[in-house]
Design an enzyme around this catalytic site. Structure first.
Site, short mmCIF file in Angstrom:
data_model
loop_
_atom_site.label_atom_id
_atom_site.label_comp_id
_atom_site.label_asym_id
_atom_site.label_seq_id
_atom_site.Cartn_x
_atom_site.Cartn_y
_atom_site.Cartn_z
N ASN A 149 -25.87 4.62 -18.77
CA ASN A 149 -26.81 3.51 -18.90
C ASN A 149 -27.23 3.24 -20.34
OD1 ASN A 149 -28.17 6.17 -18.27
ND2 ASN A 149 -29.93 5.02 -19.02
N SER A 198 -28.60 0.29 -7.15
CA SER A 198 -29.92 -0.32 -7.23
C SER A 198 -29.77 -1.82 -7.39
CB SER A 198 -30.72 0.26 -8.42
OG SER A 198 -32.02 -0.28 -8.46
N HIS A 200 -31.65 -4.35 -8.46
CA HIS A 200 -32.11 -5.12 -9.60
C HIS A 200 -31.18 -5.01 -10.81
CE1 HIS A 200 -33.93 -2.12 -12.49
NE2 HIS A 200 -33.84 -1.36 -11.43
N THR A 236 -40.41 1.90 7.45
CA THR A 236 -40.05 0.55 7.91
C THR A 236 -39.23 -0.16 6.83
OG1 THR A 236 -42.06 0.41 9.22
CG2 THR A 236 -40.95 -1.67 8.69
N CYS A 325 -39.86 5.14 -30.33
CA CYS A 325 -40.72 6.15 -30.96
C CYS A 325 -42.17 5.95 -30.55
CB CYS A 325 -40.61 6.05 -32.48
SG CYS A 325 -38.91 6.12 -33.07
#
Length: 388
Positions: A149, A198, A200, A236, A325
């Protein structure tokens, strides 16, 4: 504005937004209910699984719906470790995995499992020989991501799958969050037992994902309760998001060959611009087919990454830093450190990730602006490096 942070998240397709809204309004029944509204919701759920399975060339029964990549990774890793600890306590992963993978393994280490973290070469690839040497009679799980990634290196998943075919006791998990919808992914052809995704990341909604689980493979559920998803993931089901995920995956894979070709064209345009600038250092492999088509990663030694990010943001270009940073001291990237880069380079990484919807003209404009900005920042970079 040009959004160039697709590896972080993607804007959902308009059609996906419309589908999610429509399902929320009209099909709000609980899929477990026996009445008409429940049956309608369940029908949408099953149709969504059919679409996802078709995109991966697997069975609908092999799709486990989750809340996203993090849950899918945890279910695959912990579920395998707990289910099969009776036949071994050795696990294998790489040093450059996503935190949702690495942290899961670190928790398992605290519980008595032994974990081997495979090193990578300077291009960011897991070394096959290291994997072969690490496998022992106590090994029950190997987990290696498909596309990194941070810097986009494609891992040799098919080669690993072929090796593990000779070790039927060893289960193979792949974090495919950065490759689903971006590359052709067929778990069976790759020899994969478990695969995480995933929504998105491929222009679907946030908060939903899935885990491919090979038929017949037992893993221990991590969420218990109502017994949904054949007992593997209670809770659910979020039908609107699941429908949106299925629609997004179908749209992302409809013209995948052309999308991949165009993104590699755009990637070449960016990498050439980076190579033309002496202050930049391109990360990963020089072989295009070993890198994901939608990610370009490079370093600007001597310069804080967030300075470049904000300078580009001012002009309407949004990229990311994987070495952000929190203080004045540069924090090196764990991924780049694992690749053998020194602190200066490992602290200055920048990632550009994009969509096939962008044009050559748009990307050319970004490359030119990047070159303009580096000229403005060069004196600061030289001072930081201690140059005279």
């Amino acid at each position: 504005m040009l959004y160039l942070d697709y590896a972080a998240t993607t804007p959902p397709y308009d059609e996906v937004v419309d589908s999610v809204a429509e399902v929320m309004k009209k099909f709000y029944g609980n899929p477990s209910s026996l009445h008409k509204l429940g049956v309608e919701a369940e029908r949408l759920l099953l149709k969504a699984k059919d679409i996802i399975a078709e995109a991966l060339t697997v069975k609908p029964s092999e799709i486990v719906l989750t809340s996203g990549g993090t849950e899918s990774n945890n279910l695959a890793i912990k579920g395998t470790a707990y289910q099969h600890r009776g036949r071994g306590n050795h696990l294998i992963t790489s040093q450059i995995e996503h935190p949702s993978v690495l942290e899961a393994f670190r928790e398992l280490e605290k519980e008595g499992f032994r974990v081997t973290y495979l090193p990578v070469d300077q291009t960011g690839q897991v070394v096959i020989e290291d994997l072969q040497e690490a496998i022992c009679d106590q090994t029950i799980l190997v987990s290696v991501m498909h596309v990194n990634n941070e810097m986009g290196r494609i891992q040799p998943i098919a080669a690993i799958g072929k090796i593990l075919a000779d070790f039927p006791k060893v289960i193979f998990h792949v974090d495919a969050v950065q490759s689903i919808g971006k590359l052709k992914v067929n778990p069976r052809e790759l020899g994969v037992d478990l695969l995480s995704a995933s929504a998105h990341k491929f222009r679907g909604p946030k908060g939903v994902g899935f885990l491919y689980r090979r038929d017949g493979l037992l893993i221990k559920p991590q969420l218990v309760g109502g017994g949904q998803e054949n007992g593997l993931r209670s809770g659910t089901e979020n039908v609107p998001l699941i429908v949106g995920m299925a629609k997004a995956l179908r749209m992302a894979t409809e013209n995948l060959d052309e999308a991949i070709r165009h993104k590699y064209e755009l990637r070449t345009l960016i990498t050439r611009g980076i190579k033309d600038e002496p202050a930049f250092l391109l990360t990963g492999s020089d072989q295009p087919d070993e890198m994901a088509p939608h990610i370009v990663h490079f370093c600007f030694p001597g310069m804080k990454s967030e300075v470049v990010v904000h300078a580009l943001e001012y002009h309407g270009y949004y990229i990311s830093s994987k070495s952000a940073c929190s203080s004045e001291e540069l924090t090196p990237s764990d991924v780049l450190t694992a690749m053998g880069y020194d602190r200066d380079r490992a602290s200055s990484g920048l990632r550009v990730s994009f969509s096939e919807t962008y044009t050559v003209s748009e990307i050319s404009g970004f490359v030119q602006k990047l070159k303009d900005i580096v000229q403005e920042l060069q004196p600061t970079a030289r001072t930081t490096r201690g140059e005279r």
